[in-house]
Design a protein around this motif. Structure first.
Motif, PDB file in Angstrom:
ATOM      1  N   SER A  63       0.829  -1.194   0.000  1.00  0.00           N
ATOM      2  CA  SER A  63       0.000   0.000   0.000  1.00  0.00           C
ATOM      3  C   SER A  63       0.872   1.256   0.000  1.00  0.00           C
ATOM      4  O   SER A  63       2.033   1.235   0.403  1.00  0.00           O
ATOM      5  CB  SER A  63      -0.909   0.008   1.233  1.00  0.00           C
ATOM      6  OG  SER A  63      -0.130   0.108   2.416  1.00  0.00           O
ATOM      7  N   GLU A  64       0.261   2.344  -0.459  1.00  0.00           N
ATOM      8  CA  GLU A  64       0.998   3.607  -0.530  1.00  0.00           C
ATOM      9  C   GLU A  64       1.424   4.067   0.856  1.00  0.00           C
ATOM     10  O   GLU A  64       2.518   4.582   1.039  1.00  0.00           O
ATOM     11  CB  GLU A  64       0.121   4.664  -1.196  1.00  0.00           C
ATOM     12  CG  GLU A  64       0.809   6.024  -1.327  1.00  0.00           C
ATOM     13  CD  GLU A  64      -0.081   7.059  -1.959  1.00  0.00           C
ATOM     14  OE1 GLU A  64       0.352   8.209  -2.088  1.00  0.00           O
ATOM     15  OE2 GLU A  64      -1.225   6.711  -2.322  1.00  0.00           O
ATOM     16  N   GLU A  65       0.547   3.854   1.855  1.00  0.00           N
ATOM     17  CA  GLU A  65       0.897   4.301   3.207  1.00  0.00           C
ATOM     18  C   GLU A  65       2.101   3.558   3.757  1.00  0.00           C
ATOM     19  O   GLU A  65       2.967   4.140   4.394  1.00  0.00           O
ATOM     20  CB  GLU A  65      -0.312   4.095   4.133  1.00  0.00           C
ATOM     21  CG  GLU A  65      -1.366   5.124   3.826  1.00  0.00           C
ATOM     22  CD  GLU A  65      -2.726   4.517   3.757  1.00  0.00           C
ATOM     23  OE1 GLU A  65      -2.838   3.304   3.956  1.00  0.00           O
ATOM     24  OE2 GLU A  65      -3.646   5.264   3.483  1.00  0.00           O
ATOM     25  N   LYS A  66       2.133   2.249   3.489  1.00  0.00           N
ATOM     26  CA  LYS A  66       3.263   1.467   3.980  1.00  0.00           C
ATOM     27  C   LYS A  66       4.553   1.868   3.271  1.00  0.00           C
ATOM     28  O   LYS A  66       5.622   1.931   3.887  1.00  0.00           O
ATOM     29  CB  LYS A  66       2.985  -0.022   3.767  1.00  0.00           C
ATOM     30  CG  LYS A  66       4.025  -0.924   4.396  1.00  0.00           C
ATOM     31  CD  LYS A  66       3.642  -2.381   4.273  1.00  0.00           C
ATOM     32  CE  LYS A  66       4.700  -3.279   4.919  1.00  0.00           C
ATOM     33  NZ  LYS A  66       4.357  -4.716   4.781  1.00  0.00           N
ATOM     34  N   TRP A  67       4.445   2.149   1.977  1.00  0.00           N
ATOM     35  CA  TRP A  67       5.629   2.551   1.217  1.00  0.00           C
ATOM     36  C   TRP A  67       6.143   3.893   1.732  1.00  0.00           C
ATOM     37  O   TRP A  67       7.343   4.079   1.928  1.00  0.00           O
ATOM     38  CB  TRP A  67       5.276   2.642  -0.264  1.00  0.00           C
ATOM     39  CG  TRP A  67       6.470   2.742  -1.159  1.00  0.00           C
ATOM     40  CD1 TRP A  67       7.206   1.722  -1.677  1.00  0.00           C
ATOM     41  CD2 TRP A  67       7.066   3.951  -1.654  1.00  0.00           C
ATOM     42  NE1 TRP A  67       8.217   2.218  -2.459  1.00  0.00           N
ATOM     43  CE2 TRP A  67       8.160   3.578  -2.459  1.00  0.00           C
ATOM     44  CE3 TRP A  67       6.781   5.307  -1.491  1.00  0.00           C
ATOM     45  CZ2 TRP A  67       8.952   4.503  -3.103  1.00  0.00           C
ATOM     46  CZ3 TRP A  67       7.590   6.234  -2.135  1.00  0.00           C
ATOM     47  CH2 TRP A  67       8.659   5.834  -2.930  1.00  0.00           C
ATOM     48  N   LEU A  68       5.241   4.831   1.951  1.00  0.00           N
ATOM     49  CA  LEU A  68       5.653   6.137   2.465  1.00  0.00           C
ATOM     50  C   LEU A  68       6.207   6.029   3.881  1.00  0.00           C
ATOM     51  O   LEU A  68       7.151   6.745   4.241  1.00  0.00           O
ATOM     52  CB  LEU A  68       4.462   7.098   2.442  1.00  0.00           C
ATOM     53  CG  LEU A  68       3.963   7.509   1.055  1.00  0.00           C
ATOM     54  CD1 LEU A  68       2.696   8.341   1.165  1.00  0.00           C
ATOM     55  CD2 LEU A  68       5.031   8.266   0.291  1.00  0.00           C
ATOM     56  N   SER A  69       5.624   5.129   4.666  1.00  0.00           N
ATOM     57  CA  SER A  69       6.148   4.920   6.013  1.00  0.00           C
ATOM     58  C   SER A  69       7.559   4.352   5.969  1.00  0.00           C
ATOM     59  O   SER A  69       8.431   4.757   6.752  1.00  0.00           O
ATOM     60  CB  SER A  69       5.215   3.980   6.781  1.00  0.00           C
ATOM     61  OG  SER A  69       5.732   3.693   8.053  1.00  0.00           O
ATOM     62  N   SER A  70       7.785   3.414   5.050  1.00  0.00           N
ATOM     63  CA  SER A  70       9.136   2.856   4.894  1.00  0.00           C
ATOM     64  C   SER A  70      10.114   3.932   4.440  1.00  0.00           C
ATOM     65  O   SER A  70      11.255   3.979   4.906  1.00  0.00           O
ATOM     66  CB  SER A  70       9.114   1.699   3.895  1.00  0.00           C
ATOM     67  OG  SER A  70       8.263   0.671   4.327  1.00  0.00           O
ATOM     68  N   MET A  71       9.676   4.797   3.541  1.00  0.00           N
ATOM     69  CA  MET A  71      10.546   5.872   3.067  1.00  0.00           C
ATOM     70  C   MET A  71      10.895   6.822   4.210  1.00  0.00           C
ATOM     71  O   MET A  71      12.039   7.261   4.345  1.00  0.00           O
ATOM     72  CB  MET A  71       9.846   6.629   1.939  1.00  0.00           C
ATOM     73  CG  MET A  71      10.682   7.732   1.323  1.00  0.00           C
ATOM     74  SD  MET A  71      12.228   7.129   0.612  1.00  0.00           S
ATOM     75  CE  MET A  71      11.559   6.066  -0.668  1.00  0.00           C
ATOM     76  N   GLU A  72       9.932   7.113   5.052  1.00  0.00           N
ATOM     77  CA  GLU A  72      10.195   7.995   6.189  1.00  0.00           C
ATOM     78  C   GLU A  72      11.160   7.357   7.180  1.00  0.00           C
ATOM     79  O   GLU A  72      12.037   8.035   7.732  1.00  0.00           O
ATOM     80  CB  GLU A  72       8.877   8.335   6.883  1.00  0.00           C
ATOM     81  CG  GLU A  72       9.032   9.327   8.024  1.00  0.00           C
ATOM     82  CD  GLU A  72       7.711   9.639   8.691  1.00  0.00           C
ATOM     83  OE1 GLU A  72       7.704  10.455   9.625  1.00  0.00           O
ATOM     84  OE2 GLU A  72       6.688   9.069   8.274  1.00  0.00           O
ATOM     85  N   SER A  73      11.015   6.056   7.387  1.00  0.00           N
ATOM     86  CA  SER A  73      11.898   5.368   8.337  1.00  0.00           C
ATOM     87  C   SER A  73      13.328   5.273   7.840  1.00  0.00           C
ATOM     88  O   SER A  73      14.249   5.068   8.633  1.00  0.00           O
ATOM     89  CB  SER A  73      11.361   3.966   8.625  1.00  0.00           C
ATOM     90  OG  SER A  73      11.408   3.161   7.458  1.00  0.00           O
TER      91      SER A  73
END
Length: 770
Positions: free
Chosen positions: A346-356
């Motif tokens: 999902s987009e949210e998980k991808w963005l969360s991974s990018m932030e981490s």
């Protein structure tokens, strides 16, 4: 025994026999699969009947050909065409399927039948015959070759050769030395064909006193001078031969002070503000007993160089910014997220991974700290010293960004290249170690230059009309780090280039004549890599430079934008200002964590009035005014203002490629409009300069000569131009054939790539057991 007579044939043919003449039958010529070699390049090993994988799930569309390893590149030669229509910028030094050995980060061999895989290192043995070869590249490509029909021993030899030559043991084994020796120097030491590497450049390389003098005059630094105490690198091997110092500091004083600085790196002048403030970078003082005394003398000399005798403030970059190991770890995580892990999440998980991954957090940290230095130079009129342990890493990023924000000259193509040459190459950034060209020490590797380019892209993304160059230029510049032909990104300092080239010339018996060392071409001579048409991709059609032309009442005039001409649509609201400011104090001494995270917004429910610091007031006033593209530029640093540099990180990912979409569609239309304006201006000049006698001969309707700076030309008025089929968000690059990330032996690649510093973990693959 009875004798049997042979029977006579009874069939009679009434057709004339077919006349066959082998000599007159035209035979199609068989074209040999041979690599195009550069001067000094030799073939090390090769194997035929190799299949290059194109698709991720099937062999449909794969290419057949020959895999060749030279001392410069891995080359795949084929007669087959790619299965899909595509466009990719052509490099004159590399073929369509070539990968420079310096760009190869890991070589992985696989045997399907035995269920084995191995990460190959230099001078290692391979105990099984590989059926597949996977190349993990530093520019984020993943390229696969299959050896199903190839000779097993030949396949093994090619794999071992690629692993060996992609990890040279010495700088002189890098291909650039062989190339320069053959390309530019003859048997008698004369220049081949009179070619002078980099001799035709219209930009300073800062290897001569006259070029530093011109920069001093350009910035109005009247109280600074060129110092030659390091001529011949006798003082510090990591400094350039010529440096700029305050006029009040004598050479004898500098020689007395240098032994107290780390690596004898005396303070270096970077740039002067029109108000007289100076930007200086300096290594730390190694002797604590001399710390206070030397600080006073250096600051006193810098103060005397200021017309108002303003104070000098020091910024300790080691305390306020992430270190090179943190930056490398963040870069590896971003690579894993963007290239390795599937896009099915999902987009949210991808963005969360990018932030981490913290990559954008570090980008923001450098932009924020640079903006704080800009405030001191512009707002407080004080000089600033950027101090770092050895003054060769973090200071390169910050000093370059500060000058980019304050000086519009460095936003032009020539100016930006001179900035990199001055603050990175000549200042002694360790490109050899940070790029890990020799692959000796992973702890020394760090993508500081890529981080700097990402910071530049963030500013371009917010102020696109302020820069003469495009994100394509920044991406190609990053890719050029892995072409070991140019001196720009090949050495740790100018002295290392001189020393190694002298030793190489002696070992190869190359007569040097009057020269001290072999002259490597700089990367700034783009004609060595691209045609003039492809170089047009570097030009920004929206650029509003100093002295740009416009048309008023039919007359072409010089045009300078004023405040009324600018749009403030790219500006943030003043309420967002606190996210790019300091903690209310006029000091650069910030705790590290506080410098990396946005500060909390004030609670407006409280009745008490919030006291605004001078720093906040300065930036609020600047944000409230329309942006002057030829003045100071401060990037907005809220999370919504910073974005992932898609062209750099996602250009090879098929799932991320948008056909006929992305920023390139706007670039396509703007380029055509700019080209049409250029043609109209040309016609106006012809009308204005035409005399009555010459008017009949002039034909305004005739097509003008092809001198446009734009890659995409304006179409005919009768044929409205449409978006070309080959355009995509990856333009001018293509994922086809450059990203094949199928699972190895049924195991997802992401299992092997869990944040390690290498693409595949040698421990995970149990190489020792093989």
């Amino acid at each position: 025994m009875f004798s049997v007579k042979p029977l006579k044939p009874t069939f009679k043919s009434y057709l004339l026999p077919v006349q066959t003449d082998l000599k007159q039958t035209p035979q199609p010529p068989i074209k040999k699969l041979e690599a195009k070699l550069l001067p000094g390049e030799i073939v090390v090993n090769e194997v035929s009947f190799v299949r290059k994988c194109i698709g991720a799930d099937s062999s449909h569309g794969d290419l057949w050909g020959k895999l060749i390893c030279t001392n410069f590149k891995v080359s795949f030669i084929t007669h087959d065409a790619l299965p899909k229509q595509r466009f990719q910028v052509a490099n004159r030094l590399l073929g369509e399927h070539d990968v420079p050995l310096a760009c190869v980060e890991q070589v992985v061999t696989v045997n399907d039948a035995k269920g084995k895989q191995k990460v190959l290192c230099s001078n290692q043995k391979l105990k099984f015959n590989p059926t597949e070869l996977v190349l993990y590249c530093k520019d984020f490509r993943i390229i696969r070759f299959r050896f199903d029909e190839a000779g097993p021993q030949s396949a093994k030899k090619v794999c071992l050769a690629i692993a060996h030559y992609s990890q040279p043991a010495d700088p002189q084994l890098l291909f650039g030395f062989e190339y320069i020796g053959k390309q530019y120097y003859g048997s008698l030491g004369e220049r081949v064909n009179g070619v002078d590497p980099g001799g035709g450049l219209q930009m300073p390389l800062f290897d001569r006193p006259s070029e530093w003098d011109r920069e001093i005059k350009r910035t109005g630094a009247a109280e600074w001078r060129v110092c030659s105490i390091n001529e011949g690198y006798v003082v510090s091997p990591s400094l350039p031969e010529y440096v700029v110092v305050p006029v009040s500091l004598a050479d004898q004083d500098l020689k007395q002070y240098l032994c107290f600085f780390t690596a004898h790196r005396i303070p270096l002048w970077c740039w002067n503000h029109p108000n007289g403030s100076a930007l200086v970078r300096m290594a730390s003082i190694s002797d604590p007993l001399q710390q206070r005394k030397l600080d006073q003398r250096i600051c006193s000399a810098i103060t005397k160089s200021h017309p108002q005798r303003s104070d000098v403030l020091k910024s300790d970059l080691d305390k306020n910014l992430p270190n090179i190991q943190d930056i490398q770890a963040a870069f590896v995580k971003v690579r894993q997220i963007c290239v390795i892990e599937p896009f099915e999440e999902s987009e949210e998980k991808w963005l969360s991974s990018m932030e981490s991954s913290r990559w954008l957090e570090y980008v923001r940290a450098f932009l924020k700290h640079s903006a704080e230095v800009v405030y001191l130079l512009e707002g407080k009129h004080v000089s600033v010293i950027l101090q770092e342990e050895e003054d060769r890493d973090l200071s390169c990023v910050v000093s370059s960004l500060v000058q980019l924000m304050l000086d519009p000259h460095f936003r032009s193509l020539t100016g930006f290249q001179s900035l990199v040459q001055k603050e990175w190459v000549m200042a002694g950034h360790r490109f050899l170690h940070r790029c890990n060209h020799l692959k000796k020490n992973d702890k020394e590797e760090s993508p500081l230059f890529q981080l700097f380019l990402d910071c530049v892209w963030q500013i371009i993304n917010q102020y696109p009309a302020a820069f003469e160059f495009t994100e394509t230029y920044l991406t190609v510049l990053s890719d050029s780090m892995w072409i070991p032909v140019f001196s720009t990104f090949l050495f740790n300092c100018p002295q290392q280039r001189t020393e190694n080239s002298m030793d190489f010339a002696k070992s190869k018996c190359i007569p040097m004549g009057e020269e001290k060392a072999l002259r490597f071409p700089p990367v700034w001579d783009w004609s060595q890599q691209f045609t003039p048409k492809d170089q047009a991709l570097f030009n920004n059609p929206m650029y509003v430079g100093k002295g740009a032309t416009c048309v008023q009442n039919g007359t072409v005039k010089s045009f300078r934008r004023t405040k009324k001409n600018y749009s403030s649509t790219l500006r943030g609201m003043p309420s967002s200002l606190r996210n790019i400011l300091m903690d209310g104090h006029d000091s650069l001494t910030l705790t590290r964590r506080n410098s990396l995270v946005p500060r909390l917004k004030p609670d407006f429910s409280q009745i008490r009035e919030v006291v605004e610091s001078p720093t906040e007031r300065f930036f609020r006033d600047w944000v409230s005014r329309p942006a002057d593209l030829q003045g100071m530029l401060i990037p907005q640093l809220l999370p919504s203002h910073l974005a992932l540099w898609r062209l750099y990180f996602l250009r090879w990912v098929p799932e991320a490629s948008i056909p006929k979409g992305g920023p390139v569609t706007a670039y396509h239309k703007l380029s055509q409009l700019a080209d049409e304006v250029e043609k109209l201006q040309s016609q106006l000049r012809q009308y204005k300069g035409a005399t009555p006698a010459s008017t009949p001969t002039s034909n305004p309707s005739a097509p003008p000569s092809d001198h446009s700076r734009m890659y995409f030309k304006a179409g005919s008025t009768h044929e409205p131009s449409s978006i070309p089929e080959y355009l995509s968000s990856s333009f001018p690059f293509s994922p086809v054939g450059n990203m094949c990330r199928r699972s190895i032996l049924g195991t997802p690649l992401s299992k092997f790539l869990n944040g390690a510093k290498t693409w595949l973990s040698t421990e995970t693959l149990a190489n020792e057991a093989l």
